[in-house]
Design an enzyme around this catalytic site. Structure first.
Site, PDB file in Angstrom:
ATOM      1  N   LYS A 113       0.833  -1.193   0.000  1.00 17.81           N
ATOM      2  CA  LYS A 113       0.000   0.000   0.000  1.00 17.81           C
ATOM      3  C   LYS A 113       0.873   1.249   0.000  1.00 17.81           C
ATOM      4  O   LYS A 113       1.735   1.424   0.877  1.00 17.81           O
ATOM      5  CB  LYS A 113      -0.906   0.008   1.227  1.00 17.81           C
ATOM      6  N   LYS A 119     -13.524  -7.428  -7.660  1.00 18.07           N
ATOM      7  CA  LYS A 119     -13.854  -7.739  -6.264  1.00 18.07           C
ATOM      8  C   LYS A 119     -15.351  -7.972  -6.172  1.00 18.07           C
ATOM      9  O   LYS A 119     -16.145  -7.201  -6.715  1.00 18.07           O
ATOM     10  CB  LYS A 119     -13.457  -6.584  -5.341  1.00 18.07           C
TER      11      LYS A 119
END
Length: 327
Positions: A150, A246
Site C-alpha cells: 500500500k 472484487k
C-alpha cells in the site's frame, strides 16, 4: 417451498491495524446473509465500504428492501438485473449460489461451469507507513511469493525502494489507492520499473484516469476503484492493462464471472481482489480467481480471528473452500 432470509452484522478484529492512503482501521465489519429453503441454508458475506458510500446500516437496509423478492424465490440472474451492484447484492448473490449448490448436491464450481479449483498463490498486504516501518514489516513476509504494498503519498519512491530492498525475491503489486497525481505519475512509474514492480493498482483517482492514455506505462497498470461492473470495461481498455475484480464491487459472483469473461475479450489481465473480510467472503472469489494473472485474497490472514471453519492457507497458497464453509 417457502424461503426465509436472515441478515446480521458481525465484527472481526484485525491483527494490529490496516492502513491505506485513506486511513486506518482495526476491525473488519461485515454483513452476513442467510437464505434458507427446503431444509437447506445458503450463506454469503459482504464488506460495506465507505469509499463507495456504504455502511453496515445502508447495506442491511438495501438487503431488507429486497426481502419480498428474495423470499418469493428470486434467482441470481434476476437479482443481478433488479438489485443495484455493490456489497449488499454480493451477500445475497453468494448466499443464493451456496443455497443452489446445496440443493443440487453439487459444488458451486460445477454449478458455475468451472473446472475444479486448485490452490492459488495469493498476495499478502503490507500496510502504508513510513519507509522504515514498511521495510520492517516487509522483511517479516519476504518469504512470500507475492506482496501487495500500500502506497499513495506525494513521494512514494523511498517506500518502494525500501520494500524492494527488504524483499528482493518477492513479486510486488503496488496499490496507490488513487493517491498519485498526473504530476508525479511518470516519476513513480520510473521508480516502479527500476524496482521491478509487477503491477501498479489504481494510481489516479477514479474518473480522473485519462492521463493514463497518453503516458508510457513501463509497468502494467490495474483499475480498481475505476471498475465496478461489466459496462465499465470498454472505456478502460485504452487506459489500463488489467482490472481488479472484487465481489463487493461487482455485487456478487454472478456479475463477477460475467465481468471476467468480458475483460478477457478486451485483452485485459485479471486480478481478483478482496476487502478485509473473513474466509466466507473470500470463498466465492477463490472460484473466480482460477486462471487469473494476480490473486489478492489475503483478507483472513489480516484478522486476529477468522470464521471456523475457514479457508486453508499454507505459505503463499490459498486452498479452495470446503463445503462446510461455502459452496
Amino acid at each position: 417451498m417457502t424461503r426465509q432470509m436472515k441478515t446480521i452484522a458481525e465484527h472481526f478484529p484485525i491483527s494490529g491495524s490496516f492502513t491505506i492512503s485513506r486511513g486506518s482501521k482495526t476491525t473488519a465489519s461485515v454483513v452476513t446473509c442467510h437464505v434458507s429453503e427446503g431444509g437447506f441454508s445458503g450463506i454469503g458475506e459482504c464488506v460495506p465500504y465507505g469509499r463507495y458510500g456504504e455502511t453496515i446500516d445502508s447495506v442491511l437496509a438495501a438487503i431488507e428492501t429486497m426481502r419480498p423478492q428474495i423470499e418469493a424465490g428470486i434467482g441470481r440472474e434476476e437479482l443481478r438485473q433488479t438489485m443495484q451492484g455493490g456489497a449488499a447484492r454480493n451477500a445475497v448473490d453468494c448466499a443464493l449460489w451456496d443455497l443452489e449448490a446445496k440443493k443440487a448436491g453439487i459444488p458451486a464450481f460445477t454449478l458455475a461451469g468451472l473446472a475444479e479449483p486448485r490452490p492459488l498463490t495469493t498476495a499478502y498486504t503490507i500496510s502504508l507507513g513510513e519507509p522504515e516501518a514498511m521495510a520492517a514489516q516487509t522483511a517479516r513476509y519476504a518469504h512470500r511469493a507475492l506482496l501487495k504494498v500500500k502506497v499513495g503519498t506525494a513521494d512514494d519512491a523511498s517506500r518502494i525502494r525500501a520494500v524492494r530492498a527488504a524483499a528482493p525475491d518477492s513479486a510486488i503489486i503496488l496499490d496507490a489507492n488513487e493517491g498519485w497525481t498526473e504530476n508525479n505519475l511518470a516519476y513513480h512509474f520510473a521508480v516502479c520499473a527500476e524496482s521491478g514492480v509487477s503491477l501498479i493498482e489504481q494510481p489516479l483517482p477514479a474518473g480522473h484516469d485519462a492521463p493514463l492514455a497518453s503516458i508510457s506505462r513501463p509497468v502494467p497498470v490495474c483499475a480498481d476503484e475505476s471498475v465496478h461492473k461489466t459496462e465499465d470495461l470498454p472505456k478502460l481498455a485504452g487506459l489500463y492493462d488489467a482490472v481488479n475484480i472484487k465481489l463487493d464491487k461487482t455485487g456478487g459472483l454472478t456479475e463477477a464471472l460475467r465481468m471476467r469473461d468480458a475483460a478477457r475479450a478486451l485483452n485485459l489481465k485479471i486480478m481478483v481482489g478482496c476487502m478485509v473480510g473473513t474466509s466466507l467472503g473470500m470463498a466465492p472469489a477463490v472460484l473466480l480467481a482460477e486462471g487469473a494473472e494476480f490473486v489478492d485474497l489475503d483478507g483472513p490472514l489480516l484478522l486476529a480471528r477468522d470464521r471456523e471453519p475457514g479457508l486453508h492457507y499454507e505459505g503463499s497458497l490459498v486452498y479452495p473452500p470446503r463445503p462446510a464453509l461455502w459452496g
